[in-house]
Design a protein around this motif. Structure first.
Motif, mmCIF file in Angstrom:
data_model
loop_
_atom_site.group_PDB
_atom_site.id
_atom_site.type_symbol
_atom_site.label_atom_id
_atom_site.label_comp_id
_atom_site.label_asym_id
_atom_site.label_seq_id
_atom_site.Cartn_x
_atom_site.Cartn_y
_atom_site.Cartn_z
ATOM 1 N N LYS A 260 -4.650 -17.036 2.481
ATOM 2 C CA LYS A 260 -4.545 -15.539 2.927
ATOM 3 C C LYS A 260 -5.147 -15.128 4.155
ATOM 4 O O LYS A 260 -6.410 -15.350 4.228
ATOM 5 C CB LYS A 260 -4.427 -14.790 1.809
ATOM 6 C CG LYS A 260 -3.636 -14.884 0.593
ATOM 7 C CD LYS A 260 -3.723 -13.802 -0.376
ATOM 8 C CE LYS A 260 -2.614 -13.967 -1.373
ATOM 9 N NZ LYS A 260 -2.686 -13.310 -2.482
ATOM 10 N N ARG A 271 1.943 -13.481 4.535
ATOM 11 C CA ARG A 271 2.858 -12.957 3.391
ATOM 12 C C ARG A 271 2.800 -13.796 2.272
ATOM 13 O O ARG A 271 4.113 -14.313 2.026
ATOM 14 C CB ARG A 271 4.271 -12.484 4.032
ATOM 15 C CG ARG A 271 4.127 -11.619 5.219
ATOM 16 C CD ARG A 271 5.363 -11.314 5.761
ATOM 17 N NE ARG A 271 5.402 -10.071 6.491
ATOM 18 C CZ ARG A 271 6.238 -9.114 6.230
ATOM 19 N NH1 ARG A 271 7.295 -9.095 5.237
ATOM 20 N NH2 ARG A 271 6.063 -7.865 6.780
ATOM 21 N N ASN A 272 1.796 -14.242 1.630
ATOM 22 C CA ASN A 272 2.113 -15.121 0.573
ATOM 23 C C ASN A 272 2.689 -16.224 0.668
ATOM 24 O O ASN A 272 3.531 -16.839 -0.108
ATOM 25 C CB ASN A 272 2.863 -14.464 -0.668
ATOM 26 C CG ASN A 272 2.153 -14.537 -1.775
ATOM 27 O OD1 ASN A 272 0.816 -14.872 -1.816
ATOM 28 N ND2 ASN A 272 2.749 -14.096 -2.770
ATOM 29 N N THR B 176 6.390 -6.337 -1.047
ATOM 30 C CA THR B 176 6.215 -5.358 -0.314
ATOM 31 C C THR B 176 7.499 -4.682 0.138
ATOM 32 O O THR B 176 8.625 -5.360 0.119
ATOM 33 C CB THR B 176 5.591 -5.800 1.168
ATOM 34 O OG1 THR B 176 6.282 -6.896 1.688
ATOM 35 C CG2 THR B 176 4.161 -5.930 0.873
ATOM 36 N N GLN B 178 10.985 -3.557 2.074
ATOM 37 C CA GLN B 178 11.450 -4.090 3.076
ATOM 38 C C GLN B 178 12.272 -2.878 3.949
ATOM 39 O O GLN B 178 12.458 -2.041 3.406
ATOM 40 C CB GLN B 178 12.904 -5.182 2.736
ATOM 41 C CG GLN B 178 12.241 -6.352 2.153
ATOM 42 C CD GLN B 178 11.635 -7.375 2.691
ATOM 43 O OE1 GLN B 178 11.933 -7.626 4.091
ATOM 44 N NE2 GLN B 178 10.666 -8.142 2.085
#
Lengths: 682, 326
Positions: A260, A271-272, B176, B178
């Motif tokens: 990460k 973003r993972n 998260t 969008q």
């Protein structure tokens, strides 16, 4: 005298023999103990020349005693190397050449280290040690004197069962410490310069599979309590990038964000993203944003990632009780200095391996750096050099393609993108070429289009009139009539199939349709535009793709006949066969124009092709359905039932064929073995 | 006035042989005079048709041949506008045409099929509640402007409070929020979804009307002839009997899909969408007309739009219209 001359002869003979020996040199192998792999997006792994070669090892014998289970390495901006020498309870400092400078934390009293597992040097030269055994963080000033000790911070959030066993740490510009604590799932512990706890940072999340979600919604609390609780992966290691990002490394389930890149707010820049490396232990990052991951896999243990987190190279190897330069036993920490040397700490063999970048590696990495910066002009010469040394690397062609696109040299760009199998770039370049062509030939195109369409209509009418006027042999008339029926059938399925009942269409026409469908399929693969198949067509498994079309059809014909015969359908086998053959005509009718179109269409307009294909498949499915209904004289619901049973039967046939195939092979093998036994033993 | 005299006149005249264009014209004028009263009745419609349809279209065609900024007198430049459109205007070629194509190909047939399905479903309802349902389904196209900004922007809002983000977050499908409406990846899809929702307009009503005109005796006759289920009814009786309404609906759906454009600006709040992701031909016209004041070029674009609509209308007539051999 005599003895002297004899001596001379002996010496001469020996000398001559020695010289002769030079003519037959012993083979000395200078091969590396590992391969370097380049990961290509399309064709997988390619072995390539090394980008890093092992240069030397440091065993610490010049450093006041051999290293003993070293567990962390940190390279400061001045290239001084700090090693957490856990077994010797000290931090070792080496200079840029690997010469011993001093040991830290050995004196009794305050600042005496106990099994330190991590070390970090901040920009202002303060040396931080994660004193794991002592459960503290110890800070030394730049001259190595004890400065301050940080104990487990006093906070309500840190309960008594939270054991403060710091193993790794980084310190940002403000002096805030981010500490990896052994065996917690809460993420990095963040501590301000005063030693106060300011929260956890960058914790991983437990990944729930669909099965887990289902369990959660179905099971009650007691049952849930018996399930193994889902824990997120603990953070293994942390590094600080030059631009202030924190790189955390977690091993474990491969699909979780193993590397990460966290900003100050704890947001992961990747973003993972999944990295698919289950044994990742540490990451280093160079000043250009390229990352180096350390694995404990057998075949590769160092991976090189581009700044977007895509892996470019794998190299190195792991071996238990390894005694070879460049092969680690239990790699635990990696860092890179400003000369791009990789320092890898081997915890088990108490060594530090140093890998040096090769010329090729230098060229490649510079080119890649400029490429990712977008400085295409400067990267050109590097890419050309890379290609001169290795023509297999896609990214090089891709880089040159982008340069060419930037230079408005679209034809060259098209070639390069084709070589790098980049459909998107190809589409872009092709768009410009088409556009330029349109610009010059717009009027011509309009005229050609109008005249062409008119000519086509006119020609078709003329041909039709000609065909009608002449008398044709019976055979030709029959075949032509049957082909016309096939065309009529695909637009009027109910009537068309009805006309097929109790009628024998000639085998010639059926075979013609099947063969042309296969031919159209083959042709569509090779005549399609590059965007349709953006890879080497040599790699395309044409037999498999053909089998995927032919085998379902053949089994459909058989299964449909069998099922309908049992379920009271009227159709004869011949009727099923010819109806099923006519039902694939839309494939020929749609694929030909669609394939031609793929050569002129760019990705933005690809919806046309997709739509054509989708309509074609729906059309074919509808035809097969109507066929079942009409040929067997079923009503609607019966036809649906029949179609479903037919599909199931197809599945059964496939399974059956596979089992029979396996058994037959076994039997064949058995007979062969007996035959051998009899022939060779008797 | 004797209302029937006209046919007799025509029949009696058609027997006389033609004597050139002069005679033809004379005959035409005489017929006109004979039917003068009907022209009087037609006049209000014809006048308004000319004023509001013919003249604007003709003016647009004329303007498309000029360079006109809205202030100075239009300067005649021939077909340069059209040549520019296809040879210089990168945005038009690269974004407008593919986007419009994609949008129209999905929304046109999609909205058409949806409106038929919904009309048919609603038609199955008892008469007493049918009207309320049709009103409910027609409502989106009446209140489009307001509803769009209220409902859909709230749904696709880019923060974690937006309905869609909220649901997906709480389900754990995304980590998260969008930016649905600003992200070029999603914008087109959302535009398509929203337009499908609003396109249940005139076409839907026409279909519903068409369904109600189908002669119910046909169904009974069909049942006697061996039709077994309602799907067959739809295929063999309903669709053939309401072909005119289907055709009208098709034309409305496709032409509506082509000339859509306000949807993207209503959703994103910007005239030009991010990276031209939702740039349709109407946005392009708006861009040139009201942002750049190149009205000549904007007219040329609308002429192209008109021609495209006409071509597609022809195509739908060809596909859905009655043919001789059926």
């Amino acid at each position: 005298m005599f003895s002297r001359s004899l001596n001379g002869i002996v010496i001469k003979t020996v000398a001559i023999l020695c010289l002769l020996g030079l003519l037959f040199p012993q083979f000395a192998s200078a091969q590396l103990p590992y391969y370097t792999w380049y990961r290509d997006l399309n064709s997988g792994m390619i072995a390539t020349q090394p980008i890093y070669v092992p240069d030397r090892v440091i065993d610490g014998n010049g450093a006041g005693g051999a290293l003993s289970s070293p567990s962390d390495v940190f390279i400061a901006d001045d290239n001084h190397v700090y090693i957490a020498d856990t077994g010797n309870n000290r931090i070792v400092e080496l200079d840029a050449n690997g010469e011993f400078v001093r040991g830290i934390g050995q004196e009794d009293g305050q600042g005496k280290l106990n099994q330190p597992e991590g070390v970090f040097v901040s920009e202002d030269g303060m040396i931080y040690a994660a004193n794991t055994g002592g459960q503290t963080i110890v800070r030394y000033s730049s001259d190595g004197r004890f400065d301050r000790e940080f104990k487990k911070p006093d906070s309500k959030a840190l309960t008594a069962d939270y054991h403060f066993l710091p193993t790794k740490l980084v310190v940002d510009r403000r002096g805030v410490m981010y500490i990896v604590v052994k065996d917690t799932f809460l993420g990095l512990l963040r501590m301000n310069p005063e030693g106060e706890f300011t929260g956890f940072f960058g914790a991983n999340k437990a990944k729930l599979s669909w099965m887990d979600r289902l369990k959660r919604s179905l099971l009650n609390e007691v049952q849930m309590a018996q399930e193994i609780s889902k824990q997120p992966n603990p953070i293994q290691n942390v590094s600080l990038a030059d631009d202030g990002f924190l790189l955390t490394t977690s091993s474990g389930v491969a699909s979780d964000g193993q590397i990460k890149k966290l900003n100050a707010g704890g947001f992961d820049a990747f973003r993972n993203k999944a990295f698919w490396e289950p044994h990742l232990v540490d990451t280093a990052i160079d000043s250009n944003g390229f990352m180096y991951g350390l694995n404990r896999d057998d075949f590769v243990n160092i991976s090189v990632y581009d700044p977007t987190g895509e892996v470019m190279f794998y190299f190195g190897s792991t071996e238990k009780s390894a005694r070879q330069l460049g092969i680690t036993d239990y790699g635990i920490s990696i860092d890179i200095n400003s000369n791009n040397e990789l320092w890898v700490v081997d915890n088990a063999s108490n060594l530090i391996h140093i890998f040096k970048r090769t010329n090729f590696g230098d060229t490649y990495m510079t080119a890649a750096h400029l490429y990712f910066e977008g400085d295409y002009d400067r990267s050109r010469s590097y890419w050309e050099e890379v290609i001169r040394q290795n023509g297999m690397l896609n990214i090089a062609y891709n880089g040159l393609g982008k340069i060419a696109l930037h230079d408005r040299d679209y034809r060259t760009a098209l070639d390069y993108f084709k070589q790098s199998n980049d459909a998107e770039g190809y589409s872009n370049a092709f768009w410009y070429i088409r556009y330029e062509w349109l610009k010059h030939n717009f009027l011509l195109m309009v005229v050609v289009l109008v005249v062409g369409i008119w000519g086509l209509i006119f020609g078709a009418r003329r041909t039709a009139a000609f065909v009608r006027k002449r008398t044709w042999p019976d055979k030709v008339r029959q075949y032509a009539g049957e082909l016309r029926d096939a065309l009529y059938l695909i637009v009027h399925p109910y009537n068309g199939f009805y006309r097929l009942k109790d009628r024998n269409v000639s085998y010639a026409v059926l075979i013609f349709i099947i063969v042309s469908a296969i031919g159209v399929h083959l042709w569509s693969v090779f005549a399609s535009g590059f965007i349709a198949y953006p890879f080497e067509l040599g790699d395309y498994n044409i037999r498999l793709s053909l089998a995927f079309k032919v085998v379902p059809w053949v089994t459909w014909v058989i299964a449909n006949y069998l099922v309908s015969a049992v379920k009271g359908g009227e159709g004869r086998f011949r009727e099923v066969l010819q109806a099923s053959t006519f039902a694939i005509v839309p494939y020929i009718v749609v694929m030909i124009p669609a394939t031609i179109l793929t050569n002129f269409v760019v990705q933005e307009e690809w919806i046309i092709i997709d739509l054509a294909h989708r309509i074609m498949w729906i059309w074919i499915i509808v035809l097969f359905f109507v066929m079942t209904q009409v040929i067997h004289n079923f009503d609607f619901t019966e036809a649906i039932k029949n179609a479903v049973i037919t599909l199931l039967t197809i599945g059964v046939i496939w399974v059956f064929v596979m089992i029979i195939g396996g058994l037959a092979y076994n039997f064949y093998d058995f007979v062969k073995q007996i035959y051998r036994e009899v022939i060779f033993r008797a | 006035m004797k209302p029937v005299s006209h046919t007799e006149v025509v029949i009696s005249r058609s027997s006389t042989p033609n004597k050139g264009y002069g005679a033809k014209l004379k005959r035409f004028l005489r017929e006109c005079w004979a039917d003068r009263l009907s022209y009087l009745f037609l006049a209000p419609f014809l006048l308004s048709f000319v004023c509001f349809i013919i003249i604007p279209v003709v003016v647009a065609v004329l303007l498309s041949l000029t360079s006109f900024n809205g202030f100075a007198f239009p300067r005649f430049i021939g077909v340069s506008n059209f040549i520019y459109m296809f040879t210089q205007d990168v945005v038009f070629m690269k974004y407008t045409i593919p986007n419009t194509l994609k949008f129209a190909l999905v929304v046109g047939p999609g909205g058409y099929i949806l409106s038929f399905i919904f009309a048919w479903l609603i038609h199955q309802l008892p008469r007493s509640i049918r009207d309320y349902f049709s009103l409910a389904l027609y409502a989106p196209s009446m209140v489009a402007g307001v509803a769009l900004t209220m409902v859909w922007t709230a749904t696709f809002s880019g923060d974690s409070i937006g309905y869609l983000n909220n649901i997906l977050l709480s389900l754990g499908l995304i980590e998260t929020p969008q930016l649905w409406l600003q992200d070029p990846k999603y914008l087109m899809t959302i535009m398509i979804v929203v337009t499908m929702w609003t396109s249940m307009g005139v076409g839907f009503l026409a279909m519903l009307g068409g369904l109600q005109t189908v002669n119910t005796e046909l169904y009974e006759a069909g049942r006697i002839d061996g039709i077994k289920n309602s799907l067959q009814e739809v295929y063999y009786i309903t669709i053939p009997s309401m072909k005119p309404q289907m055709l009208f609906s098709a034309v409305m759906a496709i032409v509506g899909a082509i000339k859509a454009g306000s949807i993207s600006s209503a959703l994103t709040g910007m005239t030009i969408t991010p990276q031209y992701a939702g740039h349709l031909i109407n946005n392009h016209i708006y861009d040139y007309a009201f942002l750049r004041y190149e009205w000549g070029y904007a007219s040329a674009l609308s002429v192209v739009l008109l021609l495209a609509s006409y071509a597609i209308m022809k195509l739908s007539y060809w596909v859905f219209g009655t043919k001789e051999d059926e």
